[in-house]
Design a protein around this motif. Structure first.
Motif, PDB file in Angstrom:
ATOM      1  N   ASP A   1      46.212  11.654   8.796  1.00  0.00           N
ATOM      2  CA  ASP A   1      46.195  12.094   7.401  1.00  0.00           C
ATOM      3  C   ASP A   1      44.824  11.914   6.751  1.00  0.00           C
ATOM      4  O   ASP A   1      44.566  12.498   5.686  1.00  0.00           O
ATOM      5  CB  ASP A   1      47.245  11.321   6.586  1.00  0.00           C
ATOM      6  N   ALA A   2      43.966  11.111   7.367  1.00  0.00           N
ATOM      7  CA  ALA A   2      42.635  10.867   6.795  1.00  0.00           C
ATOM      8  C   ALA A   2      41.594  11.856   7.310  1.00  0.00           C
ATOM      9  O   ALA A   2      40.426  11.777   6.926  1.00  0.00           O
ATOM     10  CB  ALA A   2      42.186   9.438   7.113  1.00  0.00           C
ATOM     11  N   ALA A   3      41.991  12.792   8.171  1.00  0.00           N
ATOM     12  CA  ALA A   3      41.043  13.746   8.744  1.00  0.00           C
ATOM     13  C   ALA A   3      40.444  14.621   7.645  1.00  0.00           C
ATOM     14  O   ALA A   3      41.162  15.182   6.810  1.00  0.00           O
ATOM     15  CB  ALA A   3      41.736  14.613   9.786  1.00  0.00           C
ATOM     16  N   THR A   4      39.116  14.731   7.654  1.00  0.00           N
ATOM     17  CA  THR A   4      38.393  15.496   6.638  1.00  0.00           C
ATOM     18  C   THR A   4      37.606  16.611   7.291  1.00  0.00           C
ATOM     19  O   THR A   4      36.943  16.392   8.315  1.00  0.00           O
ATOM     20  CB  THR A   4      37.437  14.579   5.846  1.00  0.00           C
TER      21      THR A   4
ATOM     22  N   ALA B   1      30.902  31.076   1.494  1.00  0.00           N
ATOM     23  CA  ALA B   1      29.987  29.997   1.116  1.00  0.00           C
ATOM     24  C   ALA B   1      30.703  28.832   0.460  1.00  0.00           C
ATOM     25  O   ALA B   1      30.100  27.791   0.211  1.00  0.00           O
ATOM     26  CB  ALA B   1      28.904  30.537   0.175  1.00  0.00           C
ATOM     27  N   ALA B   2      31.987  28.995   0.165  1.00  0.00           N
ATOM     28  CA  ALA B   2      32.758  27.938  -0.488  1.00  0.00           C
ATOM     29  C   ALA B   2      34.188  27.992   0.028  1.00  0.00           C
ATOM     30  O   ALA B   2      34.637  29.001   0.585  1.00  0.00           O
ATOM     31  CB  ALA B   2      32.734  28.106  -2.005  1.00  0.00           C
ATOM     32  N   LEU B   3      34.912  26.911  -0.184  1.00  0.00           N
ATOM     33  CA  LEU B   3      36.280  26.816   0.314  1.00  0.00           C
ATOM     34  C   LEU B   3      37.152  27.943  -0.250  1.00  0.00           C
ATOM     35  O   LEU B   3      37.989  28.518   0.444  1.00  0.00           O
ATOM     36  CB  LEU B   3      36.862  25.449  -0.064  1.00  0.00           C
TER      37      LEU B   3
ATOM     38  N   ARG C   1      41.672  17.160   4.631  1.00  0.00           N
ATOM     39  CA  ARG C   1      41.015  16.872   3.365  1.00  0.00           C
ATOM     40  C   ARG C   1      39.676  17.619   3.292  1.00  0.00           C
ATOM     41  O   ARG C   1      39.031  17.881   4.305  1.00  0.00           O
ATOM     42  CB  ARG C   1      40.753  15.372   3.227  1.00  0.00           C
ATOM     43  N   THR C   2      39.255  17.944   2.089  1.00  0.00           N
ATOM     44  CA  THR C   2      37.921  18.496   1.854  1.00  0.00           C
ATOM     45  C   THR C   2      37.304  17.748   0.674  1.00  0.00           C
ATOM     46  O   THR C   2      38.012  17.099  -0.111  1.00  0.00           O
ATOM     47  CB  THR C   2      37.969  19.999   1.542  1.00  0.00           C
ATOM     48  N   ASN C   3      35.985  17.844   0.552  1.00  0.00           N
ATOM     49  CA  ASN C   3      35.306  17.221  -0.583  1.00  0.00           C
ATOM     50  C   ASN C   3      34.066  18.041  -0.921  1.00  0.00           C
ATOM     51  O   ASN C   3      33.848  19.127  -0.363  1.00  0.00           O
ATOM     52  CB  ASN C   3      34.948  15.755  -0.272  1.00  0.00           C
ATOM     53  N   ASP C   4      33.263  17.521  -1.812  1.00  0.00           N
ATOM     54  CA  ASP C   4      32.071  18.259  -2.256  1.00  0.00           C
ATOM     55  C   ASP C   4      31.052  18.432  -1.140  1.00  0.00           C
ATOM     56  O   ASP C   4      30.161  19.287  -1.249  1.00  0.00           O
ATOM     57  CB  ASP C   4      31.418  17.533  -3.441  1.00  0.00           C
ATOM     58  N   ASP C   5      31.138  17.628  -0.093  1.00  0.00           N
ATOM     59  CA  ASP C   5      30.193  17.731   1.013  1.00  0.00           C
ATOM     60  C   ASP C   5      30.669  18.677   2.113  1.00  0.00           C
ATOM     61  O   ASP C   5      29.936  18.926   3.072  1.00  0.00           O
ATOM     62  CB  ASP C   5      29.944  16.345   1.626  1.00  0.00           C
ATOM     63  N   THR C   6      31.888  19.188   2.011  1.00  0.00           N
ATOM     64  CA  THR C   6      32.391  20.124   3.019  1.00  0.00           C
ATOM     65  C   THR C   6      31.597  21.420   2.939  1.00  0.00           C
ATOM     66  O   THR C   6      31.508  22.043   1.870  1.00  0.00           O
ATOM     67  CB  THR C   6      33.883  20.418   2.801  1.00  0.00           C
ATOM     68  N   ARG C   7      31.009  21.825   4.063  1.00  0.00           N
ATOM     69  CA  ARG C   7      30.180  23.025   4.094  1.00  0.00           C
ATOM     70  C   ARG C   7      30.938  24.196   4.706  1.00  0.00           C
ATOM     71  O   ARG C   7      31.643  24.024   5.701  1.00  0.00           O
ATOM     72  CB  ARG C   7      28.898  22.757   4.879  1.00  0.00           C
TER      73      ARG C   7
ATOM     74  N   ALA D   1      43.161  24.779  -1.249  1.00  0.00           N
ATOM     75  CA  ALA D   1      43.360  24.276  -2.607  1.00  0.00           C
ATOM     76  C   ALA D   1      42.285  23.226  -2.843  1.00  0.00           C
ATOM     77  O   ALA D   1      41.540  22.858  -1.926  1.00  0.00           O
ATOM     78  CB  ALA D   1      44.754  23.686  -2.786  1.00  0.00           C
ATOM     79  N   GLU D   2      42.188  22.745  -4.073  1.00  0.00           N
ATOM     80  CA  GLU D   2      41.174  21.742  -4.373  1.00  0.00           C
ATOM     81  C   GLU D   2      41.447  20.478  -3.557  1.00  0.00           C
ATOM     82  O   GLU D   2      42.487  19.840  -3.691  1.00  0.00           O
ATOM     83  CB  GLU D   2      41.175  21.416  -5.863  1.00  0.00           C
ATOM     84  N   GLY D   3      40.511  20.162  -2.679  1.00  0.00           N
ATOM     85  CA  GLY D   3      40.630  18.951  -1.885  1.00  0.00           C
ATOM     86  C   GLY D   3      41.381  19.103  -0.584  1.00  0.00           C
ATOM     87  O   GLY D   3      41.504  18.129   0.165  1.00  0.00           O
ATOM     88  N   THR D   4      41.901  20.308  -0.271  1.00  0.00           N
ATOM     89  CA  THR D   4      42.658  20.464   0.970  1.00  0.00           C
ATOM     90  C   THR D   4      42.397  21.817   1.623  1.00  0.00           C
ATOM     91  O   THR D   4      42.111  22.809   0.954  1.00  0.00           O
ATOM     92  CB  THR D   4      44.178  20.337   0.733  1.00  0.00           C
ATOM     93  N   LEU D   5      42.547  21.818   2.929  1.00  0.00           N
ATOM     94  CA  LEU D   5      42.502  23.041   3.732  1.00  0.00           C
ATOM     95  C   LEU D   5      43.663  22.962   4.712  1.00  0.00           C
ATOM     96  O   LEU D   5      43.763  22.002   5.480  1.00  0.00           O
ATOM     97  CB  LEU D   5      41.182  23.148   4.495  1.00  0.00           C
ATOM     98  N   VAL D   6      44.530  23.965   4.680  1.00  0.00           N
ATOM     99  CA  VAL D   6      45.668  24.008   5.592  1.00  0.00           C
ATOM    100  C   VAL D   6      45.349  25.008   6.691  1.00  0.00           C
ATOM    101  O   VAL D   6      45.024  26.167   6.402  1.00  0.00           O
ATOM    102  CB  VAL D   6      46.972  24.392   4.865  1.00  0.00           C
ATOM    103  N   VAL D   7      45.437  24.539   7.940  1.00  0.00           N
ATOM    104  CA  VAL D   7      45.069  25.350   9.097  1.00  0.00           C
ATOM    105  C   VAL D   7      46.167  25.251  10.149  1.00  0.00           C
ATOM    106  O   VAL D   7      46.774  24.183  10.327  1.00  0.00           O
ATOM    107  CB  VAL D   7      43.725  24.867   9.700  1.00  0.00           C
ATOM    108  N   THR D   8      46.399  26.361  10.840  1.00  0.00           N
ATOM    109  CA  THR D   8      47.261  26.321  12.021  1.00  0.00           C
ATOM    110  C   THR D   8      46.368  26.378  13.257  1.00  0.00           C
ATOM    111  O   THR D   8      45.804  27.428  13.574  1.00  0.00           O
ATOM    112  CB  THR D   8      48.242  27.504  12.047  1.00  0.00           C
ATOM    113  N   PRO D   9      46.183  25.248  13.951  1.00  0.00           N
ATOM    114  CA  PRO D   9      45.341  25.252  15.147  1.00  0.00           C
ATOM    115  C   PRO D   9      45.990  26.064  16.264  1.00  0.00           C
ATOM    116  O   PRO D   9      47.227  26.130  16.359  1.00  0.00           O
ATOM    117  CB  PRO D   9      45.244  23.764  15.518  1.00  0.00           C
ATOM    118  N   ASP D  10      45.178  26.669  17.091  1.00  0.00           N
ATOM    119  CA  ASP D  10      45.707  27.422  18.226  1.00  0.00           C
ATOM    120  C   ASP D  10      46.496  26.493  19.131  1.00  0.00           C
ATOM    121  O   ASP D  10      45.987  25.455  19.588  1.00  0.00           O
ATOM    122  CB  ASP D  10      44.548  28.061  19.011  1.00  0.00           C
TER     123      ASP D  10
END
Length: 225
Positions: free
Chosen positions: A148-151, A128-130, A115-121, A98-107
């Motif tokens: 919670d601050a992890a980006t 090429a985009a989120l 968190r994500t932002n405009d600099d997330t590659r 979603a805008e500003g977030t990525l939800v992941v289930t780590p192994d």
């Protein structure tokens, strides 16, 4: 009565043989100097990773890491082949974006929201985009910060590959026995040319839900008769 004057010696040009001998001696001296420079540690350019002036040897490629902030380096200075750069990473499957977030289930871990932002590659598998990421897609994420601050700084979708023999087909779903003995299920829907049972293939694509290879490329290897 005055003594007779001593005869004056006139300079004579060296004869041909003398010139040849002199040239040979000069050539031998030059070769000896070059050999000595190469044999003595640090005596020649490019030895021991140096340029002869005491500085580090400059690489020929100069490319930066695919996702890193410049050339990624490993423990002994090797280039980071994945291009993620340096920093903590997590590997897992995408749950949602979603805008500003990525939800992941780590192994082996609990679901996390990054968190994500405009600099997330984002790179890999045509992404090429989120918003290009899909649920179940495997990702390697470089993370900056904790809790919670992890980006998510960089997200790489690694390409999956299997080389093996097609042993069964059900519609566009294939069973492939890989060269290392694994049995892989591959979704062939996106392929323009479909393999048949018995074909030896190299399939590339992405892994969804940790089990099925969604193939986006195929190369047929010649079969022995």
């Amino acid at each position: 009565m005055t003594a007779p004057e001593a005869p004056t010696r006139r300079w004579r040009r060296p004869r041909g043989r003398a010139l040849v001998i002199g040239a040979v001696v000069l050539a031998v001296l030059i070769v000896a100097a070059v050999v000595a420079a190469l044999l003595i540690p640090g005596g020649g350019p490019g030895r021991d990773g140096r340029d002869g002036r005491g500085g580090p040897e400059i690489g020929l490629t100069g490319e930066s890491g695919e996702l890193g902030d410049g050339p990624g380096r490993g423990p002994r200075g090797e280039r980071d082949r994945d291009g993620l750069g340096e920093g903590p990473v997590l590997i897992g499957s995408v749950v949602s974006t979603a805008e500003g977030t990525l939800v992941v289930t780590p192994d082996g871990g609990a679901q996390r929201t990054l968190r994500t932002n405009d600099d997330t590659r984002v790179r890999g598998a045509g992404n090429a985009a989120l918003g290009d990421l899909t649920a179940g897609e495997r990702v390697v994420v470089r993370v900056d910060g904790t809790g919670d601050a992890a980006t998510a700084v960089a997200i790489l979708t690694p390409q999956a590959r299997v080389t093996g023999t097609v042993t069964a087909l059900t519609g566009t779903s294939a069973t492939v026995v890989a060269a290392d003995g694994r049995t892989v299920t591959a979704d062939l829907t996106a392929l323009a040319q479909q393999p048949v049972v018995g074909d030896v293939v190299v399939l590339t694509g992405t892994v969804v839900d940790g089990s099925t290879l969604t193939a986006d490329g195929v190369r047929f290897l010649p079969r022995a008769s």
